[in-house]
Design a protein around this motif. Sequence first.
Motif, short mmCIF file in Angstrom:
data_model
loop_
_atom_site.label_atom_id
_atom_site.label_comp_id
_atom_site.label_asym_id
_atom_site.label_seq_id
_atom_site.Cartn_x
_atom_site.Cartn_y
_atom_site.Cartn_z
N VAL A 1 6.15 23.71 -16.21
CA VAL A 1 7.07 23.96 -17.33
C VAL A 1 6.31 24.44 -18.55
O VAL A 1 6.76 25.33 -19.27
CB VAL A 1 7.87 22.67 -17.64
CG1 VAL A 1 8.70 22.85 -18.90
CG2 VAL A 1 8.76 22.32 -16.47
N SER A 2 5.15 23.88 -18.84
CA SER A 2 4.37 24.34 -19.99
C SER A 2 3.93 25.78 -19.80
O SER A 2 3.85 26.55 -20.76
CB SER A 2 3.15 23.44 -20.19
OG SER A 2 2.27 23.52 -19.07
N GLY A 3 3.67 26.19 -18.57
CA GLY A 3 3.32 27.58 -18.32
C GLY A 3 4.48 28.51 -18.60
O GLY A 3 4.31 29.62 -19.11
N TYR A 4 5.73 28.06 -18.31
CA TYR A 4 6.89 28.89 -18.61
C TYR A 4 7.15 28.96 -20.11
O TYR A 4 7.63 29.96 -20.62
CB TYR A 4 8.13 28.33 -17.90
CG TYR A 4 8.20 28.74 -16.45
CD1 TYR A 4 8.70 29.98 -16.09
CD2 TYR A 4 7.76 27.89 -15.45
CE1 TYR A 4 8.77 30.36 -14.76
CE2 TYR A 4 7.81 28.26 -14.12
CZ TYR A 4 8.32 29.49 -13.78
OH TYR A 4 8.38 29.87 -12.48
N ARG B 1 0.84 -1.21 0.00
CA ARG B 1 0.00 0.00 0.00
C ARG B 1 0.87 1.26 0.00
O ARG B 1 0.53 2.26 -0.64
CB ARG B 1 -0.94 -0.01 1.21
CG ARG B 1 -2.08 -1.01 1.09
CD ARG B 1 -3.18 -0.71 2.10
NE ARG B 1 -2.70 -0.89 3.47
CZ ARG B 1 -2.79 -2.05 4.14
NH1 ARG B 1 -3.33 -3.12 3.55
NH2 ARG B 1 -2.37 -2.14 5.39
N GLN B 2 1.99 1.21 0.74
CA GLN B 2 2.90 2.36 0.75
C GLN B 2 3.50 2.58 -0.64
O GLN B 2 3.63 3.73 -1.10
CB GLN B 2 4.02 2.15 1.78
CG GLN B 2 3.54 2.05 3.22
CD GLN B 2 2.88 3.34 3.69
OE1 GLN B 2 3.22 4.44 3.22
NE2 GLN B 2 1.93 3.22 4.61
N VAL B 3 3.85 1.47 -1.31
CA VAL B 3 4.39 1.60 -2.67
C VAL B 3 3.33 2.18 -3.61
O VAL B 3 3.64 3.00 -4.50
CB VAL B 3 4.89 0.22 -3.16
CG1 VAL B 3 5.26 0.30 -4.65
CG2 VAL B 3 6.09 -0.23 -2.35
N ALA B 4 2.09 1.79 -3.45
CA ALA B 4 1.01 2.36 -4.27
C ALA B 4 0.87 3.85 -4.02
O ALA B 4 0.64 4.65 -4.95
CB ALA B 4 -0.29 1.63 -3.99
N ASP B 5 0.99 4.26 -2.74
CA ASP B 5 0.94 5.69 -2.43
C ASP B 5 2.10 6.43 -3.08
O ASP B 5 1.94 7.57 -3.56
CB ASP B 5 0.96 5.89 -0.92
CG ASP B 5 -0.32 5.40 -0.25
OD1 ASP B 5 -1.33 5.23 -0.97
OD2 ASP B 5 -0.30 5.18 0.99
N ILE B 6 3.28 5.79 -3.06
CA ILE B 6 4.45 6.41 -3.69
C ILE B 6 4.20 6.63 -5.18
O ILE B 6 4.51 7.69 -5.74
CB ILE B 6 5.70 5.54 -3.46
CG1 ILE B 6 6.08 5.54 -1.97
CG2 ILE B 6 6.87 6.03 -4.31
CD1 ILE B 6 7.20 4.58 -1.64
N GLU B 7 3.63 5.64 -5.83
CA GLU B 7 3.34 5.76 -7.26
C GLU B 7 2.35 6.90 -7.51
O GLU B 7 2.53 7.69 -8.45
CB GLU B 7 2.76 4.45 -7.78
CG GLU B 7 2.42 4.49 -9.27
CD GLU B 7 1.79 3.20 -9.74
OE1 GLU B 7 1.48 3.11 -10.94
OE2 GLU B 7 1.59 2.30 -8.90
N GLN C 1 1.44 12.44 -9.53
CA GLN C 1 0.91 13.78 -9.34
C GLN C 1 2.02 14.83 -9.44
O GLN C 1 1.83 15.92 -10.01
CB GLN C 1 0.19 13.88 -7.99
CG GLN C 1 -0.47 15.23 -7.75
CD GLN C 1 -1.53 15.55 -8.79
OE1 GLN C 1 -2.31 14.68 -9.18
NE2 GLN C 1 -1.56 16.80 -9.26
N ALA C 2 3.20 14.50 -8.90
CA ALA C 2 4.34 15.43 -8.99
C ALA C 2 4.74 15.63 -10.45
O ALA C 2 5.08 16.75 -10.86
CB ALA C 2 5.51 14.90 -8.18
N LEU C 3 4.72 14.56 -11.23
CA LEU C 3 5.05 14.67 -12.64
C LEU C 3 4.05 15.56 -13.37
O LEU C 3 4.43 16.39 -14.21
CB LEU C 3 5.09 13.27 -13.27
CG LEU C 3 5.47 13.20 -14.75
CD1 LEU C 3 6.86 13.78 -14.98
CD2 LEU C 3 5.40 11.76 -15.24
N VAL C 4 2.77 15.41 -13.05
CA VAL C 4 1.75 16.27 -13.66
C VAL C 4 1.98 17.72 -13.29
O VAL C 4 1.89 18.63 -14.14
CB VAL C 4 0.34 15.80 -13.23
CG1 VAL C 4 -0.72 16.81 -13.67
CG2 VAL C 4 0.04 14.42 -13.80
#
Length: 398
Positions: free
Chosen positions: A251-254, A231-237, A242-245
């Motif tokens: 970056v697209s805004g810049y 479950r912790q690994v799923a949370d990490i994913e 979300q961080a990648l999004v």
Amino acid sequence: MTEEHRGPMPGRPPENRQEAMRKLVWIGIWLAFLGAPVSDLLKEEHTAWATALGWLALAAFVGVYLALVFRHTARPLARATVSSMVAFLFCLAVVTSLTLDSPWLVLFVYVSVGCGAALPLELARWAIPGVTVVMALTGLTTRGQWGDFLPGLAIPALLGGFAMTGVRHLVRTTVQLREARATVAQLAANEERLRLARDLHDLLGHSLSLITLKSELAGRMLPDRPEQAARQVADIEQVSRQALVDVRAAVSGYRRATLAGELAGARTALTAAGVAADLPAAAELPPGAPPDAEEALAWVVREAATNVVRHSAARKCLITLTERQTLDGRFVELRIEDDGRGGPSAPAPGNGLTGLAERLAKVGGGIETSCGKGFTLVARVPLAQERGSAAPEGRDAR
């Protein structure tokens, strides 16, 4: 279409042989006023020995004068070298005027111009009137009618010398403005980097900390509690996705081009190229514009300003942003006009206009070009009809 050559900018040395020749011709054309000494030597009123020395002195004077004005205005010489060259010109003007008579007094005008062009400004203010006074005193000892020479030489000596000091003030101001503009651009770039660093830190700081914490926790749970570790690994994913999004959105805004930013950049580029820029003060699109309309129009401004600077040889550029009502509906119209030599009347495959047409087509717009007295580019983007607007006359509402 090749890039238009505009010559060396004020305060900047020539960058190639063509620019150097243009500058040399511009400086050398004023040597036409040496016709009086040349005419005096051609009259054969002097001895052969005096005529030969006269030609030699005139050649030496012209050579040193051109070296002083051309070389010093490109890359400043040492003060001792400048002083020596001005002193040589001054002594040669005095000697030739005293020995070869009044037609040679015109050399003092060039000495005055050389003082204004090369001497320190504080010293030039005194040297120019001093050279003029010496010219007047020398003229009193010549055989010519000095009363006829005084207005025609003293006034050009004063005006020419002080005009050169004014040009030097202008060049120095231009250099300072260029350096200030470069400093502002560098500060703006540094500020943008800091802002990007802050945004990335705010976006990734919490996410990476959470990923690190959950990774350590999953590592401890893995031997004895594999289900909780999973479950912790799923949370990490989930957190990493979300961080990648968030990073992609930031970056697209810049990277997104804005109309206000491109208008400001166009103003700077046009002004630096010596083009008088008349740009709109506001850069807001009217209501109903498509979401990507601003970016498409921003690219139009960037491409058009670049073409004006590089290819048009224009002196003026007018950019307007207006809303228009036509039979086909409401449009926002961006018009770029210059008074240059014109260009292609339609986009040719492979050039920047084709790319602009493709960008505008994505938001339902189009581009038109025309050339007559200059080049005109018009980009139009349709605006959404306001709710509650009446149906056009002549159509049945069914």
